[in-house]
Design a protein around this motif. Structure first.
Motif, mmCIF file in Angstrom:
data_model
loop_
_atom_site.group_PDB
_atom_site.id
_atom_site.type_symbol
_atom_site.label_atom_id
_atom_site.label_comp_id
_atom_site.label_asym_id
_atom_site.label_seq_id
_atom_site.Cartn_x
_atom_site.Cartn_y
_atom_site.Cartn_z
ATOM 1 N N LEU A 125 0.781 -1.423 -0.091
ATOM 2 C CA LEU A 125 -0.124 0.173 0.072
ATOM 3 C C LEU A 125 0.881 1.459 -0.029
ATOM 4 N N GLN A 126 1.967 1.174 0.809
ATOM 5 C CA GLN A 126 2.790 2.475 0.790
ATOM 6 C C GLN A 126 3.424 2.721 -0.573
ATOM 7 N N GLY A 127 3.735 1.626 -1.240
ATOM 8 C CA GLY A 127 4.447 1.676 -2.625
ATOM 9 C C GLY A 127 3.554 2.231 -3.661
ATOM 10 N N TRP A 128 2.180 2.032 -3.521
ATOM 11 C CA TRP A 128 1.112 2.630 -4.243
ATOM 12 C C TRP A 128 1.045 4.338 -4.012
ATOM 13 N N GLY A 129 1.936 4.977 -2.990
ATOM 14 C CA GLY A 129 1.755 6.195 -3.046
ATOM 15 C C GLY A 129 0.587 6.677 -2.248
ATOM 16 N N ILE A 130 0.044 6.158 -1.345
ATOM 17 C CA ILE A 130 -1.061 6.104 -0.527
ATOM 18 C C ILE A 130 -0.891 7.255 0.459
ATOM 19 N N ALA A 131 -1.695 8.414 0.372
ATOM 20 C CA ALA A 131 -1.262 9.518 1.409
ATOM 21 C C ALA A 131 -2.840 10.177 1.707
ATOM 22 N N ASP A 132 -2.697 11.255 2.298
ATOM 23 C CA ASP A 132 -4.124 11.629 2.835
ATOM 24 C C ASP A 132 -4.889 12.056 1.673
ATOM 25 N N SER A 133 -6.241 11.689 1.601
ATOM 26 C CA SER A 133 -6.892 11.927 0.462
ATOM 27 C C SER A 133 -6.983 13.410 0.137
ATOM 28 N N LYS A 134 -6.974 14.397 0.975
ATOM 29 C CA LYS A 134 -7.049 15.652 0.578
ATOM 30 C C LYS A 134 -6.020 16.262 -0.356
ATOM 31 N N THR A 135 -4.592 15.489 -0.374
ATOM 32 C CA THR A 135 -3.597 15.875 -1.018
ATOM 33 C C THR A 135 -3.645 15.282 -2.592
ATOM 34 N N LEU A 136 -4.665 14.419 -2.777
ATOM 35 C CA LEU A 136 -4.525 13.546 -4.041
ATOM 36 C C LEU A 136 -5.810 14.181 -5.205
ATOM 37 N N THR A 137 -5.551 14.014 -6.286
ATOM 38 C CA THR A 137 -6.712 14.320 -7.554
ATOM 39 C C THR A 137 -7.503 13.397 -7.483
ATOM 40 N N ASP A 138 -8.854 13.797 -7.961
ATOM 41 C CA ASP A 138 -9.974 13.014 -8.184
ATOM 42 C C ASP A 138 -9.712 11.679 -8.807
ATOM 43 N N LEU A 139 -8.781 11.787 -9.694
ATOM 44 C CA LEU A 139 -8.362 10.833 -10.530
ATOM 45 C C LEU A 139 -7.542 9.736 -9.781
ATOM 46 N N ALA A 140 -6.286 10.186 -9.096
ATOM 47 C CA ALA A 140 -5.602 9.506 -8.200
ATOM 48 C C ALA A 140 -6.510 8.629 -7.219
ATOM 49 N N THR A 230 -5.220 12.389 16.162
ATOM 50 C CA THR A 230 -5.265 13.224 15.060
ATOM 51 C C THR A 230 -4.288 12.867 14.134
ATOM 52 N N LYS A 231 -4.434 13.198 12.871
ATOM 53 C CA LYS A 231 -3.572 13.055 11.613
ATOM 54 C C LYS A 231 -3.220 11.574 11.884
ATOM 55 N N ALA A 232 -3.971 10.895 11.888
ATOM 56 C CA ALA A 232 -3.805 9.057 12.056
ATOM 57 C C ALA A 232 -3.520 8.812 10.738
ATOM 58 N N GLU A 233 -3.620 9.112 9.799
ATOM 59 C CA GLU A 233 -3.198 8.702 8.227
ATOM 60 C C GLU A 233 -1.626 8.723 8.214
ATOM 61 N N GLN A 234 -1.141 9.785 9.135
ATOM 62 C CA GLN A 234 0.447 9.561 9.163
ATOM 63 C C GLN A 234 0.901 8.465 10.084
ATOM 64 N N LEU A 235 0.074 7.823 10.764
ATOM 65 C CA LEU A 235 0.609 6.918 11.901
ATOM 66 C C LEU A 235 0.257 5.512 10.985
ATOM 67 N N HIS A 236 -0.549 5.306 10.311
ATOM 68 C CA HIS A 236 -0.818 4.032 9.759
ATOM 69 C C HIS A 236 -1.337 4.151 8.408
ATOM 70 N N VAL A 237 -1.150 3.138 7.209
ATOM 71 C CA VAL A 237 -1.600 3.168 6.041
ATOM 72 C C VAL A 237 -3.002 2.839 6.053
ATOM 73 N N ALA A 238 -3.402 2.054 7.042
ATOM 74 C CA ALA A 238 -4.807 1.640 7.067
ATOM 75 C C ALA A 238 -5.791 2.943 7.127
ATOM 76 N N VAL A 239 -5.266 3.900 7.812
ATOM 77 C CA VAL A 239 -6.149 5.148 7.949
ATOM 78 C C VAL A 239 -6.096 6.097 6.507
ATOM 79 N N ALA A 240 -4.965 6.019 6.033
ATOM 80 C CA ALA A 240 -4.893 6.626 4.753
ATOM 81 C C ALA A 240 -5.614 5.999 3.677
ATOM 82 N N ALA A 241 -5.755 4.766 3.726
ATOM 83 C CA ALA A 241 -6.397 3.965 2.850
ATOM 84 C C ALA A 241 -7.804 4.102 3.228
ATOM 85 N N ALA A 242 -8.267 4.422 4.408
ATOM 86 C CA ALA A 242 -9.839 4.518 4.618
ATOM 87 C C ALA A 242 -10.152 5.769 4.059
#
Ligand code: MN
Length: 309
Positions: A125-140, A230-242
């Protein structure tokens, strides 16, 4: 193997408070708590023993911190700093994470997603470049969401505006979110049963004490190994994926609602939104099907409509 910690009398008292005795207490001990894959026994001597598959994780909650706080297994115990019970190795554990989107958008749903990422999938998942959804384009977002849902177990609670407004008659926004998170988490736990995550990580939107209070009359509350951050997406990729899956569903729903309204419903809560809402009112479309009515945008749209007449 077991882990034994030597603690001070005041730490022992705090731990006793934190670990509700729920099984027979052996001689010489003052508490024994049987938790999720771990048993914790505190002795008068100041020794605390952790036994079971999760002994590492549980003991780390106490060794990596100076302040001792609630770990979520006992919501009634005192909690102070919300981040002080986060294991330092959390990012490498098998975690069930949850996050919500749509809370800042007048149009569209409130969408909560929970995703279970076992440790063997973290790197992928990290290899796919999963980050906070706010920083990604709709297509990504849509590309990543489709990859995530094909790899790991998840559940989405998509609360459409019409339902949200109904709930909002008796519940505030955070209360609705709390129920959404709890429901999404419990659905994923059912899917992965009998596997249990090392931790349940909730992207914090309200203080933990409020979260437990909102759920106090709910029959099935997920409590074991819950961590708020808070900012849990930075602590584990599961939250970023969610967060990505939730955003994907929110965007899809906004497209569907736009079709129904026969006009583009923008995200956010700015002045553009006020004018689109005024258009809907002018066309006598039911605003409650498209928007979260408690936002100030509702009054602003009504005001714009008055001025048009
Ligand atoms: Mn969040």
């Amino acid at each position: 193997m077991a882990i034994v910690l030597k603690v001070t009398p005041s730490q022992l008292a705090t731990m006793k408070n934190n670990y509700l005795s729920n099984t027979t207490i052996p001689t010489g001990a003052i508490f024994r708590h049987k938790g999720n894959n771990v048993m914790i026994t505190g002795y008068k001597s100041g020794k605390v023993m952790f036994q079971g598959p999760n002994e590492d994780l549980e003991a780390k909650k106490w060794t990596d911190t100076t302040t001792i706080t609630s770990n979520g297994t006992n919501p009634k115990s005192k909690s102070s700093s919300p981040s002080s019970n986060i294991p330092t190795n959390l990012g490498n554990l098998s975690v069930l994470g949850s996050d919500e989107v749509g809370t800042g958008s007048y149009f569209g749903p409130l969408t909560v997603a929970a995703v279970y990422v076992p440790k063997e999938h973290i790197q992928t998942l990290q290899g796919w470049g999963i980050a906070d959804s706010k920083t990604l384009t709709d297509l990504a977002i849509s590309e990543l969401a489709e990859k995530i849902v094909s790899l790991v177990p998840y559940h989405v609670v998509n609360i459409l505006p019409v339902t949200y407004n109904q709930y909002n008659k008796t519940m505030n926004a955070n209360e609705i979110k709390a129920h959404g998170h709890n429901h999404a988490l419990s659905e994923v736990l059912k899917k992965i049963s009998p596997i249990q995550p090392n931790a349940v990580l909730i992207d914090q939107f309200t203080p933990p004490t409020a979260y437990w209070r909102y759920l106090k009359n709910t029959p099935q509350v997920i409590k074991d190994d819950v961590i708020f951050a808070t900012k849990a997406e930075q602590l584990h990729v599961a939250v970023a994926a969610a967060s990505i899956i939730a955003r994907y569903v929110e965007l899809q729903t906004l497209r569907d609602l736009s079709k129904q309204a026969q006009q583009h419903l923008p995200v956010g809560a700015g002045t553009k939104v006020d004018h689109v809402a005024a258009d809907l009112l002018e066309q006598k479309l039911p605003l409650e099907n498209f928007a979260k009515l408690h936002f100030a945008n509702t009054q602003k749209a009504q005001h714009i409509l008055q001025q048009r007449k």
